[in-house]
Write a protein that holds these residues in place. Structure first.
Motif, PDB file in Angstrom:
ATOM      1  N   SER A 277      29.171 -20.984  19.142  1.00  0.00           N
ATOM      2  CA  SER A 277      29.491 -21.686  17.899  1.00  0.00           C
ATOM      3  C   SER A 277      28.319 -21.723  16.929  1.00  0.00           C
ATOM      4  O   SER A 277      28.518 -21.734  15.709  1.00  0.00           O
ATOM      5  CB  SER A 277      29.943 -23.116  18.212  1.00  0.00           C
ATOM      6  OG  SER A 277      31.172 -23.127  18.893  1.00  0.00           O
ATOM      7  N   LEU A 278      27.104 -21.749  17.448  1.00  0.00           N
ATOM      8  CA  LEU A 278      25.948 -21.878  16.558  1.00  0.00           C
ATOM      9  C   LEU A 278      25.770 -20.677  15.627  1.00  0.00           C
ATOM     10  O   LEU A 278      25.539 -20.861  14.432  1.00  0.00           O
ATOM     11  CB  LEU A 278      24.686 -22.134  17.384  1.00  0.00           C
ATOM     12  CG  LEU A 278      24.672 -23.472  18.140  1.00  0.00           C
ATOM     13  CD1 LEU A 278      23.398 -23.613  18.955  1.00  0.00           C
ATOM     14  CD2 LEU A 278      24.816 -24.639  17.172  1.00  0.00           C
ATOM     15  N   PRO A 279      25.871 -19.419  16.114  1.00  0.00           N
ATOM     16  CA  PRO A 279      25.832 -18.303  15.156  1.00  0.00           C
ATOM     17  C   PRO A 279      27.005 -18.314  14.188  1.00  0.00           C
ATOM     18  O   PRO A 279      26.850 -17.961  13.003  1.00  0.00           O
ATOM     19  CB  PRO A 279      25.855 -17.061  16.059  1.00  0.00           C
ATOM     20  CG  PRO A 279      25.351 -17.529  17.375  1.00  0.00           C
ATOM     21  CD  PRO A 279      25.839 -18.940  17.507  1.00  0.00           C
ATOM     22  N   LEU A 280      28.211 -18.682  14.668  1.00  0.00           N
ATOM     23  CA  LEU A 280      29.352 -18.788  13.758  1.00  0.00           C
ATOM     24  C   LEU A 280      29.114 -19.838  12.688  1.00  0.00           C
ATOM     25  O   LEU A 280      29.536 -19.685  11.529  1.00  0.00           O
ATOM     26  CB  LEU A 280      30.622 -19.135  14.556  1.00  0.00           C
ATOM     27  CG  LEU A 280      31.199 -18.048  15.463  1.00  0.00           C
ATOM     28  CD1 LEU A 280      32.408 -18.584  16.212  1.00  0.00           C
ATOM     29  CD2 LEU A 280      31.574 -16.823  14.657  1.00  0.00           C
ATOM     30  N   LEU A 281      28.428 -20.916  13.072  1.00  0.00           N
ATOM     31  CA  LEU A 281      28.105 -21.982  12.130  1.00  0.00           C
ATOM     32  C   LEU A 281      27.324 -21.450  10.941  1.00  0.00           C
ATOM     33  O   LEU A 281      27.527 -21.884   9.801  1.00  0.00           O
ATOM     34  CB  LEU A 281      27.313 -23.064  12.864  1.00  0.00           C
ATOM     35  CG  LEU A 281      26.831 -24.273  12.066  1.00  0.00           C
ATOM     36  CD1 LEU A 281      28.006 -25.162  11.686  1.00  0.00           C
ATOM     37  CD2 LEU A 281      25.815 -25.070  12.869  1.00  0.00           C
ATOM     38  N   VAL A 282      26.438 -20.486  11.199  1.00  0.00           N
ATOM     39  CA  VAL A 282      25.600 -19.936  10.124  1.00  0.00           C
ATOM     40  C   VAL A 282      26.458 -19.283   9.052  1.00  0.00           C
ATOM     41  O   VAL A 282      26.270 -19.517   7.846  1.00  0.00           O
ATOM     42  CB  VAL A 282      24.595 -18.921  10.716  1.00  0.00           C
ATOM     43  CG1 VAL A 282      23.825 -18.219   9.596  1.00  0.00           C
ATOM     44  CG2 VAL A 282      23.628 -19.618  11.651  1.00  0.00           C
ATOM     45  N   PHE A 283      27.430 -18.461   9.442  1.00  0.00           N
ATOM     46  CA  PHE A 283      28.258 -17.751   8.465  1.00  0.00           C
ATOM     47  C   PHE A 283      29.161 -18.722   7.694  1.00  0.00           C
ATOM     48  O   PHE A 283      29.361 -18.569   6.479  1.00  0.00           O
ATOM     49  CB  PHE A 283      29.117 -16.699   9.170  1.00  0.00           C
ATOM     50  CG  PHE A 283      28.329 -15.547   9.711  1.00  0.00           C
ATOM     51  CD1 PHE A 283      27.746 -14.621   8.864  1.00  0.00           C
ATOM     52  CD2 PHE A 283      28.146 -15.394  11.078  1.00  0.00           C
ATOM     53  CE1 PHE A 283      27.006 -13.554   9.352  1.00  0.00           C
ATOM     54  CE2 PHE A 283      27.416 -14.334  11.580  1.00  0.00           C
ATOM     55  CZ  PHE A 283      26.840 -13.404  10.717  1.00  0.00           C
ATOM     56  N   ILE A 284      29.688 -19.734   8.376  1.00  0.00           N
ATOM     57  CA  ILE A 284      30.613 -20.651   7.706  1.00  0.00           C
ATOM     58  C   ILE A 284      29.872 -21.552   6.721  1.00  0.00           C
ATOM     59  O   ILE A 284      30.359 -21.814   5.615  1.00  0.00           O
ATOM     60  CB  ILE A 284      31.396 -21.469   8.750  1.00  0.00           C
ATOM     61  CG1 ILE A 284      32.265 -20.529   9.585  1.00  0.00           C
ATOM     62  CG2 ILE A 284      32.256 -22.532   8.074  1.00  0.00           C
ATOM     63  CD1 ILE A 284      33.035 -21.205  10.698  1.00  0.00           C
ATOM     64  N   VAL A 285      28.672 -22.030   7.086  1.00  0.00           N
ATOM     65  CA  VAL A 285      27.917 -22.861   6.138  1.00  0.00           C
ATOM     66  C   VAL A 285      27.438 -22.029   4.962  1.00  0.00           C
ATOM     67  O   VAL A 285      27.287 -22.552   3.841  1.00  0.00           O
ATOM     68  CB  VAL A 285      26.739 -23.573   6.829  1.00  0.00           C
ATOM     69  CG1 VAL A 285      27.221 -24.501   7.918  1.00  0.00           C
ATOM     70  CG2 VAL A 285      25.709 -22.592   7.356  1.00  0.00           C
ATOM     71  N   THR A 286      27.216 -20.730   5.164  1.00  0.00           N
ATOM     72  CA  THR A 286      26.879 -19.850   4.040  1.00  0.00           C
ATOM     73  C   THR A 286      28.056 -19.741   3.084  1.00  0.00           C
ATOM     74  O   THR A 286      27.879 -19.791   1.856  1.00  0.00           O
ATOM     75  CB  THR A 286      26.490 -18.453   4.557  1.00  0.00           C
ATOM     76  OG1 THR A 286      25.369 -18.564   5.442  1.00  0.00           O
ATOM     77  CG2 THR A 286      26.132 -17.530   3.404  1.00  0.00           C
ATOM     78  N   LEU A 287      29.240 -19.609   3.654  1.00  0.00           N
ATOM     79  CA  LEU A 287      30.452 -19.542   2.835  1.00  0.00           C
ATOM     80  C   LEU A 287      30.634 -20.819   2.016  1.00  0.00           C
ATOM     81  O   LEU A 287      31.072 -20.770   0.845  1.00  0.00           O
ATOM     82  CB  LEU A 287      31.663 -19.306   3.738  1.00  0.00           C
ATOM     83  CG  LEU A 287      33.042 -19.275   3.069  1.00  0.00           C
ATOM     84  CD1 LEU A 287      33.134 -18.130   2.087  1.00  0.00           C
ATOM     85  CD2 LEU A 287      34.141 -19.154   4.122  1.00  0.00           C
ATOM     86  N   MET A 288      30.292 -21.972   2.575  1.00  0.00           N
ATOM     87  CA  MET A 288      30.421 -23.236   1.851  1.00  0.00           C
ATOM     88  C   MET A 288      29.282 -23.441   0.860  1.00  0.00           C
ATOM     89  O   MET A 288      29.461 -24.030  -0.207  1.00  0.00           O
ATOM     90  CB  MET A 288      30.471 -24.407   2.835  1.00  0.00           C
ATOM     91  CG  MET A 288      31.693 -24.431   3.730  1.00  0.00           C
ATOM     92  SD  MET A 288      31.872 -25.973   4.665  1.00  0.00           S
ATOM     93  CE  MET A 288      30.386 -25.923   5.680  1.00  0.00           C
ATOM     94  N   ALA A 289      28.079 -22.968   1.203  1.00  0.00           N
ATOM     95  CA  ALA A 289      26.906 -23.253   0.370  1.00  0.00           C
ATOM     96  C   ALA A 289      26.939 -22.494  -0.948  1.00  0.00           C
ATOM     97  O   ALA A 289      26.471 -23.021  -1.973  1.00  0.00           O
ATOM     98  CB  ALA A 289      25.634 -22.908   1.137  1.00  0.00           C
ATOM     99  N   VAL A 290      27.447 -21.256  -0.959  1.00  0.00           N
ATOM    100  CA  VAL A 290      27.424 -20.451  -2.188  1.00  0.00           C
ATOM    101  C   VAL A 290      28.207 -21.119  -3.314  1.00  0.00           C
ATOM    102  O   VAL A 290      27.680 -21.298  -4.422  1.00  0.00           O
ATOM    103  CB  VAL A 290      27.924 -19.022  -1.898  1.00  0.00           C
ATOM    104  CG1 VAL A 290      28.133 -18.257  -3.200  1.00  0.00           C
ATOM    105  CG2 VAL A 290      26.924 -18.281  -1.018  1.00  0.00           C
ATOM    106  N   PRO A 291      29.464 -21.537  -3.127  1.00  0.00           N
ATOM    107  CA  PRO A 291      30.153 -22.226  -4.227  1.00  0.00           C
ATOM    108  C   PRO A 291      29.593 -23.620  -4.512  1.00  0.00           C
ATOM    109  O   PRO A 291      29.617 -24.080  -5.653  1.00  0.00           O
ATOM    110  CB  PRO A 291      31.608 -22.297  -3.760  1.00  0.00           C
ATOM    111  CG  PRO A 291      31.559 -22.161  -2.291  1.00  0.00           C
ATOM    112  CD  PRO A 291      30.382 -21.286  -1.989  1.00  0.00           C
ATOM    113  N   LEU A 292      29.091 -24.312  -3.475  1.00  0.00           N
ATOM    114  CA  LEU A 292      28.533 -25.647  -3.704  1.00  0.00           C
ATOM    115  C   LEU A 292      27.221 -25.608  -4.479  1.00  0.00           C
ATOM    116  O   LEU A 292      26.816 -26.618  -5.067  1.00  0.00           O
ATOM    117  CB  LEU A 292      28.310 -26.349  -2.360  1.00  0.00           C
ATOM    118  CG  LEU A 292      29.550 -26.853  -1.627  1.00  0.00           C
ATOM    119  CD1 LEU A 292      29.191 -27.376  -0.249  1.00  0.00           C
ATOM    120  CD2 LEU A 292      30.252 -27.943  -2.436  1.00  0.00           C
ATOM    121  N   SER A 293      26.542 -24.465  -4.479  1.00  0.00           N
ATOM    122  CA  SER A 293      25.273 -24.357  -5.205  1.00  0.00           C
ATOM    123  C   SER A 293      25.475 -24.226  -6.714  1.00  0.00           C
ATOM    124  O   SER A 293      24.523 -24.361  -7.480  1.00  0.00           O
ATOM    125  CB  SER A 293      24.482 -23.148  -4.689  1.00  0.00           C
ATOM    126  OG  SER A 293      25.163 -21.938  -4.982  1.00  0.00           O
TER     127      SER A 293
END
Length: 373
Positions: A277-293
């Protein structure tokens, strides 16, 4: 390519700075805990930095995803604030293309996290647990520090010596206070206090260790009562508790990934899903961070920072709670932790496509109004 390198450099530099700060904060708190155990005699002070080194991969596997998330928010937020993203958008930089460029540094971080989670962190946890097991095997003489009162692990004995030889076998001016325990808790058996001019350690053939005290007194009684018994002795022997020697490592977090794959029990399956789950977490938080930025220069770069951090904390908290529920059998193994990732993957996709969809709907609405006018 120039824009790609520029964006990757900004994200990685911010990631490094944020992760370094978080690592210092977390390791400082854990080091203080170990330092308190060393001061009480539960740990050898010389092994503190070694234990911290073994625990470092376990800290990093949780810090790096958060560092990447905050790094994207801060780096891209600054670019939006300084209108650099506006210029890039005018040249055809869409949110999807920006996400594609961001996935390269995110993939590097995910590979590092996967290496830490699947290999290095379990090895570090294993070595750390074995080292702590060896610390449990230490006697009072191994952790005794001259000039300091030290409590035994169970808190029933306090030992003090003014002098201690280099081979830790001979003591000078010894004080020992021991609580007399009883199976009947209603009966207070008081305390025993031993004082002696000198002492030495002796190991019998059967492996038992004795502290031999010479030229001293023993005081038995209950604090607040006047019925103390005083005994003067020339030689007095005190049996030292046997060390609890164990080389077994039972924690699932210390098992290798290969052992988890070979095991079919629930705890091993839960630990394996957590590591993946931890490596998967990296890709999903990246997906959320780009629009939130994406921020308005008039609003400032920190407007969305707090909601974004709360969203990340909700993700991690639900993931940890689901891990506990899965380990207790409250969640089917087939469902596992994947449903948590699916929920936040949907949130990330919604955040990514919401703004273009909103602009498209607004443009269509304006066109309809013009046509009606």
């Amino acid at each position: 390519m120039i824009v790609f390198r520029y964006l990757s450099r900004e994200v990685l530099l911010t990631l490094s700075a944020v992760s370094a700060v978080l690592l210092v904060i977390i390791m400082s708190g854990r080091f203080i805990k170990y330092l308190a155990q060393a001061a009480s005699g539960a740990l050898d002070p010389g092994s503190l930095f070694l234990i911290m080194g073994f625990r470092l991969p376990g800290f990093l596997q949780l810090i790096l995803p958060l560092g990447l998330f905050l790094g994207i928010l801060l780096a891209y937020g600054r670019l939006y604030l300084e209108s650099e993203m506006t210029v890039l958008s005018a040249t055809g930089m869409s949110q999807q293309r920006l996400l594609g460029m961001t996935l390269f540094p995110a993939t590097l971080v995910a590979l590092v996290v996967a290496w830490l989670s699947l290999s290095l962190a379990p090895q570090g946890a294993n070595q750390s647990q074995m080292l702590i097991n060896k610390q449990d095997a230490l006697t009072e003489f191994d952790t005794l520090i001259p000039g300091r009162f030290q409590s035994l692990r169970d808190g029933t004995r306090v030992t003090y010596t003014e002098q201690l030889s280099d081979d830790r076998a001979n003591l000078g001016n010894v004080f020992i206070s021991q609580k007399n325990t009883s199976t009947d808790k209603s009966k207070d058996r008081g305390i025993s206090v031993l004082v002696a001019q000198s002492g030495r350690q002796e190991i019998q053939d059967d492996g038992n260790r004795y502290l031999i005290l010479e030229n001293g007194y023993r005081y038995d009684g209950t604090p607040g009562h006047a019925d103390y018994r005083v005994i003067k002795y020339d030689t007095y022997g005190v049996l030292l508790p046997k060390p609890d020697v164990s080389d077994e490592v039972t924690a699932r977090g210390a098992m290798s990934t290969r052992e988890l794959l070979a095991s079919d029990d629930l705890s091993s399956n839960t630990e394996l899903q957590w590591r993946i789950s931890l490596p998967l977490l990296v890709f999903i938080v990246t997906l959320m961070a780009v629009p939130l930025s994406r921020v308005n220069p008039r609003q400032g770069r920190f407007l969305k920072l707090l909601p974004a951090i709360l969203l990340y904390m909700a993700y991690l908290t639900i993931l940890i709670a689901a891990r506990g529920a899965l380990e207790k059998g409250k969640i089917p193994v087939a469902l596992g932790l994947w449903w948590v990732h699916a929920i936040f993957l949907s949130i990330g996709l919604g955040l990514l496509f919401w703004e273009p969809l909103r602009l498209k709907l607004a443009s269509r609405r304006s066109a309809l109004e013009v046509a009606r006018g």
